[in-house]
Design an enzyme around this catalytic site. Structure first.
Site, PDB file in Angstrom:
ATOM      1  CB  THR A   1      -3.582  10.247  15.771  1.00  0.00           C
ATOM      2  OG1 THR A   1      -4.967   9.966  16.006  1.00  0.00           O
ATOM      3  CG2 THR A   1      -2.741   9.031  16.136  1.00  0.00           C
TER       4      THR A   1
ATOM      5  CB  THR B   1       8.696   7.587   9.175  1.00  0.00           C
ATOM      6  OG1 THR B   1       8.941   7.425   7.786  1.00  0.00           O
ATOM      7  CG2 THR B   1       8.144   9.009   9.391  1.00  0.00           C
ATOM      8  CG  ASP B   2      12.718   6.558   5.623  1.00  0.00           C
ATOM      9  OD1 ASP B   2      11.476   6.715   5.614  1.00  0.00           O
ATOM     10  OD2 ASP B   2      13.309   5.785   4.847  1.00  0.00           O
ATOM     11  CD  GLU B   3       7.045   8.726   4.337  1.00  0.00           C
ATOM     12  OE1 GLU B   3       6.300   9.705   4.268  1.00  0.00           O
ATOM     13  OE2 GLU B   3       6.683   7.570   4.060  1.00  0.00           O
TER      14      GLU B   3
ATOM     15  CE1 TYR C   1       2.941   8.706   9.019  1.00  0.00           C
ATOM     16  CE2 TYR C   1       4.510   8.799   7.212  1.00  0.00           C
ATOM     17  CZ  TYR C   1       4.109   8.269   8.425  1.00  0.00           C
ATOM     18  OH  TYR C   1       4.886   7.320   9.056  1.00  0.00           O
ATOM     19  CB  SER C   2       6.534  13.027   6.205  1.00  0.00           C
ATOM     20  OG  SER C   2       6.270  13.957   5.190  1.00  0.00           O
TER      21      SER C   2
ATOM     22  CE  LYS D   1       5.620   8.905  12.990  1.00  0.00           C
ATOM     23  NZ  LYS D   1       5.047   8.089  14.109  1.00  0.00           N
TER      24      LYS D   1
HETATM   25  P1  NAD Z   1      -0.744   1.231  10.893  1.00  0.00           P
HETATM   26  O1  NAD Z   1      -1.572   2.292  10.261  1.00  0.00           O
HETATM   27  O2  NAD Z   1      -0.745  -0.127  10.308  1.00  0.00           O
HETATM   28  O3  NAD Z   1      -1.156   1.077  12.432  1.00  0.00           O
HETATM   29  C1  NAD Z   1      -1.448   2.164  13.250  1.00  0.00           C
HETATM   30  C2  NAD Z   1      -2.178   1.661  14.497  1.00  0.00           C
HETATM   31  O4  NAD Z   1      -2.412   2.770  15.367  1.00  0.00           O
HETATM   32  C3  NAD Z   1      -3.550   1.030  14.196  1.00  0.00           C
HETATM   33  O5  NAD Z   1      -3.718  -0.170  14.915  1.00  0.00           O
HETATM   34  C4  NAD Z   1      -4.535   2.095  14.662  1.00  0.00           C
HETATM   35  O6  NAD Z   1      -5.782   1.557  15.123  1.00  0.00           O
HETATM   36  C5  NAD Z   1      -3.770   2.744  15.818  1.00  0.00           C
HETATM   37  N1  NAD Z   1      -4.195   4.117  16.076  1.00  0.00           N
HETATM   38  C6  NAD Z   1      -4.380   5.113  15.174  1.00  0.00           C
HETATM   39  N2  NAD Z   1      -4.800   6.227  15.792  1.00  0.00           N
HETATM   40  C7  NAD Z   1      -4.842   5.941  17.123  1.00  0.00           C
HETATM   41  C8  NAD Z   1      -5.178   6.697  18.284  1.00  0.00           C
HETATM   42  N3  NAD Z   1      -5.553   7.979  18.188  1.00  0.00           N
HETATM   43  N4  NAD Z   1      -5.109   6.085  19.488  1.00  0.00           N
HETATM   44  C9  NAD Z   1      -4.741   4.792  19.585  1.00  0.00           C
HETATM   45  N5  NAD Z   1      -4.429   4.023  18.526  1.00  0.00           N
HETATM   46  C10 NAD Z   1      -4.477   4.599  17.306  1.00  0.00           C
HETATM   47  O7  NAD Z   1       0.722   1.847  10.944  1.00  0.00           O
HETATM   48  P2  NAD Z   1       2.154   1.132  10.844  1.00  0.00           P
HETATM   49  O8  NAD Z   1       2.548   1.061   9.421  1.00  0.00           O
HETATM   50  O9  NAD Z   1       2.153  -0.094  11.667  1.00  0.00           O
HETATM   51  O10 NAD Z   1       3.073   2.246  11.534  1.00  0.00           O
HETATM   52  C11 NAD Z   1       3.297   2.220  12.927  1.00  0.00           C
HETATM   53  C12 NAD Z   1       4.279   3.293  13.302  1.00  0.00           C
HETATM   54  O11 NAD Z   1       5.504   3.095  12.620  1.00  0.00           O
HETATM   55  C13 NAD Z   1       3.823   4.718  12.935  1.00  0.00           C
HETATM   56  O12 NAD Z   1       4.215   5.588  13.971  1.00  0.00           O
HETATM   57  C14 NAD Z   1       4.568   5.018  11.649  1.00  0.00           C
HETATM   58  O13 NAD Z   1       4.776   6.414  11.503  1.00  0.00           O
HETATM   59  C15 NAD Z   1       5.854   4.282  11.908  1.00  0.00           C
HETATM   60  N6  NAD Z   1       6.596   3.848  10.702  1.00  0.00           N
HETATM   61  C16 NAD Z   1       5.975   3.100   9.748  1.00  0.00           C
HETATM   62  C17 NAD Z   1       6.699   2.629   8.652  1.00  0.00           C
HETATM   63  C18 NAD Z   1       6.064   1.742   7.582  1.00  0.00           C
HETATM   64  O14 NAD Z   1       6.727   1.380   6.645  1.00  0.00           O
HETATM   65  N7  NAD Z   1       4.794   1.361   7.704  1.00  0.00           N
HETATM   66  C19 NAD Z   1       8.054   2.950   8.538  1.00  0.00           C
HETATM   67  C20 NAD Z   1       8.661   3.741   9.523  1.00  0.00           C
HETATM   68  C21 NAD Z   1       7.915   4.163  10.615  1.00  0.00           C
HETATM   69  O1  TDX Z   2      -0.723   1.430  -5.241  1.00  0.00           O
HETATM   70  C1  TDX Z   2       0.348   2.000  -5.007  1.00  0.00           C
HETATM   71  N1  TDX Z   2       1.231   2.196  -6.026  1.00  0.00           N
HETATM   72  C2  TDX Z   2       2.433   2.812  -5.854  1.00  0.00           C
HETATM   73  O2  TDX Z   2       3.207   2.956  -6.818  1.00  0.00           O
HETATM   74  C3  TDX Z   2       0.708   2.460  -3.671  1.00  0.00           C
HETATM   75  C4  TDX Z   2      -0.238   2.259  -2.528  1.00  0.00           C
HETATM   76  C5  TDX Z   2       1.935   3.057  -3.514  1.00  0.00           C
HETATM   77  N2  TDX Z   2       2.773   3.240  -4.561  1.00  0.00           N
HETATM   78  C6  TDX Z   2       4.117   3.824  -4.332  1.00  0.00           C
HETATM   79  C7  TDX Z   2       4.179   5.074  -3.488  1.00  0.00           C
HETATM   80  C8  TDX Z   2       5.524   4.943  -2.805  1.00  0.00           C
HETATM   81  O3  TDX Z   2       6.552   5.390  -3.675  1.00  0.00           O
HETATM   82  O4  TDX Z   2       4.833   2.838  -3.575  1.00  0.00           O
HETATM   83  C9  TDX Z   2       5.692   3.442  -2.608  1.00  0.00           C
HETATM   84  C10 TDX Z   2       5.308   2.978  -1.210  1.00  0.00           C
HETATM   85  O5  TDX Z   2       4.022   3.519  -0.924  1.00  0.00           O
HETATM   86  P1  TDX Z   2       3.323   3.328   0.513  1.00  0.00           P
HETATM   87  O6  TDX Z   2       3.197   1.884   0.807  1.00  0.00           O
HETATM   88  O7  TDX Z   2       2.100   4.164   0.518  1.00  0.00           O
HETATM   89  O8  TDX Z   2       4.446   3.871   1.518  1.00  0.00           O
HETATM   90  P2  TDX Z   2       5.192   5.294   1.679  1.00  0.00           P
HETATM   91  O9  TDX Z   2       4.372   6.421   1.187  1.00  0.00           O
HETATM   92  O10 TDX Z   2       6.578   5.131   1.137  1.00  0.00           O
HETATM   93  O11 TDX Z   2       5.228   5.364   3.286  1.00  0.00           O
HETATM   94  C11 TDX Z   2       5.516   4.167   4.066  1.00  0.00           C
HETATM   95  O12 TDX Z   2       6.840   4.181   4.522  1.00  0.00           O
HETATM   96  C12 TDX Z   2       7.202   5.127   5.488  1.00  0.00           C
HETATM   97  C13 TDX Z   2       4.563   4.070   5.243  1.00  0.00           C
HETATM   98  O13 TDX Z   2       3.221   4.070   4.773  1.00  0.00           O
HETATM   99  C14 TDX Z   2       4.801   5.184   6.225  1.00  0.00           C
HETATM  100  O14 TDX Z   2       3.965   5.013   7.373  1.00  0.00           O
HETATM  101  C15 TDX Z   2       6.248   5.144   6.660  1.00  0.00           C
HETATM  102  O15 TDX Z   2       6.525   6.239   7.472  1.00  0.00           O
END
Ligand code: NAD
Ligand code: TDX
Length: 332
Positions: free
Chosen positions: A97, A121-123, A148-149, A152
């Site tokens: 994906t 992402t900042d990762e 993951y990172s 990305k």
């Molecule tokens: P999420 O996992 O909540 O949502 C991902 C969505 O993408 C879901 O609705 C899923 O069904 C869809 N998807 C997955 N594979 C697919 C495919 N092959 N085709 C079509 N749809 C597909 O993720 P999120 O946390 O909302 O993250 C969204 C974006 O933002 C990602 O690109 C992530 O890297 C980026 N991002 C997330 C964070 C964070 O803190 N969550 C921070 C920075 C950047």
């Molecule tokens: O149960 C938990 N306990 C815990 O200590 C979980 C689920 C996480 N953690 C810690 C791990 C991380 O240090 O909390 C922090 C945040 O964890 P996540 O929510 O899994 O996020 P992280 O791994 O930081 O990544 C998120 O931010 C950057 C998003 O999932 C990514 O999609 C985005 O790119």
């Protein structure tokens, strides 16, 4: 700009973006989402049917992607496998994906000459030491840690190459950790809130010292709209709201806001390769595009998020048991 293709619009940040676009612009949106375990159509409930069209499909489906890109003005690509823990268990959907999906979209955007914005992402920059003042900037070298990172990071590099080699009209944004409504219960903040609602103690990885830089999803959406409007093609913008906190402080704040004792959490097995600290310097976005976060106070944003999960049990309950069973299998 009239019509935007939003991939991953049924996920956490994508759905918040679609809601934000409906409230703050006159744009129409086509959502393309595969509805994996992370996608939820309920996150798009109540939006105007004459402005939001939902298409269930895969961003790796070149024929479908081509047809959809042909009928929009711009693409904002959120769809991804997004959870670090899952990427350590099975990296394969992350490669498909995050890399092949991005390739498929930028090829279609190139063919049709469409504006493309890449959500990242900042990762991709790896991590920072806990005790240094440094923050990530647009010039920080890429150094990703997890499957993951790294996927990305690879997707960002594809976009950069398509700009340079093919003149793709693309921008990239790298944002820090988002919080807010519609976030899957596998992620840190919703997991702990819903644990407390279920009478279960929050779970902190390791010693809870790792630092994340929190931003409300609406502030992320506002930044993406600013980049779509005024961002310079070929440029990268870092998005962050000066929200650094260690995980232990966040759990203690959740417990306090939910009326529980400050020490009512468990320390569990750490995540392998766990990044220590993320921190964003968003000076470029603020000075060049005039963006500033509206949710400057993390505590009140977190309190509103807790209220949202309290009021939307029907949204998160179906995922909770399976998510916790998966964590139990990992000893976390
Ligand atoms: P999420 O996992 O909540 O949502 C991902 C969505 O993408 C879901 O609705 C899923 O069904 C869809 N998807 C997955 N594979 C697919 C495919 N092959 N085709 C079509 N749809 C597909 O993720 P999120 O946390 O909302 O993250 C969204 C974006 O933002 C990602 O690109 C992530 O890297 C980026 N991002 C997330 C964070 C964070 O803190 N969550 C921070 C920075 C950047
Ligand atoms: O149960 C938990 N306990 C815990 O200590 C979980 C689920 C996480 N953690 C810690 C791990 C991380 O240090 O909390 C922090 C945040 O964890 P996540 O929510 O899994 O996020 P992280 O791994 O930081 O990544 C998120 O931010 C950057 C998003 O999932 C990514 O999609 C985005 O790119």
């Amino acid at each position: 700009m009239q019509r935007i293709l939003v991939t991953g619009g049924a996920g956490f940040i994508g759905s918040n973006f679609v809601h934000y676009v409906m409230e703050h612009t006159g744009f129409r949106v086509v959502v393309l989402d595969k509805l994996t375990y992370a996608g939820n159509l309920a996150s798009l409930a109540g939006l105007p049917a004459d402005r939001v069209e939902f298409v269930r499909g895969d961003v790796c489906d070149a024929a479908l992607v081509d047809a959809l890109v042909a009928r929009v003005d711009a693409v904002v690509h959120y769809a991804a496998e997004s959870h670090n823990d899952n990427s350590l268990t099975d990296p394969s959907p992350f490669l498909q994906t995050n890399l092949v999906g991005t390739y498929t979209l930028i090829e279609a955007a190139r063919r049709h000459g469409r504006r493309y914005h890449h959500i990242s992402t900042d990762e991709v920059y790896g991590d920072l030491a806990l005790d240094e003042a440094a923050r990530f900037t647009e010039d920080t070298p890429y150094n990703p840690s997890s499957p993951y990172s790294s996927t990305k990071a690879g997707s960002d590099l594809l976009v950069r190459a398509w700009v340079r080699s093919f003149g793709l009209a693309a921008t990239i944004s790298n944002c820090s950790n988002n919080y807010g409504p519609y976030q899957h219960v596998e992620k840190f903040i919703p997991r702990q809130i819903t644990n407390v609602l279920d009478g279960v103690r929050p779970k902190l990885y390791g010693a809870g010292a790792n630092v994340r830089d929190w931003i409300h999803a609406n502030d992320h959406s506002a930044a993406v709209l600013a980049i779509l409007a005024d961002g310079v093609v070929g440029e990268t913008y870092l998005i962050g709201a000066d929200g650094e906190r260690n995980n232990r402080d966040v759990v203690e704040l959740i417990l306090a806001l939910m009326g529980e004792p400050a020490d009512a959490y468990d320390l569990v097995a750490d995540r392998p390769g766990h990044d220590l600290r993320y921190a964003i310097d968003s000076t470029k976005l603020r000075t060049e595009l005039g963006w500033a976060p509206a949710y400057a106070d993390f505590e009140s944003g977190l309190a509103a998020t807790i209220d949202w999960y309290r009021g939307h049990e029907g949204w998160w309950r179906p995922q909770k048991a399976a998510t916790e069973a998966q964590y139990a299998g990992l000893g976390r």
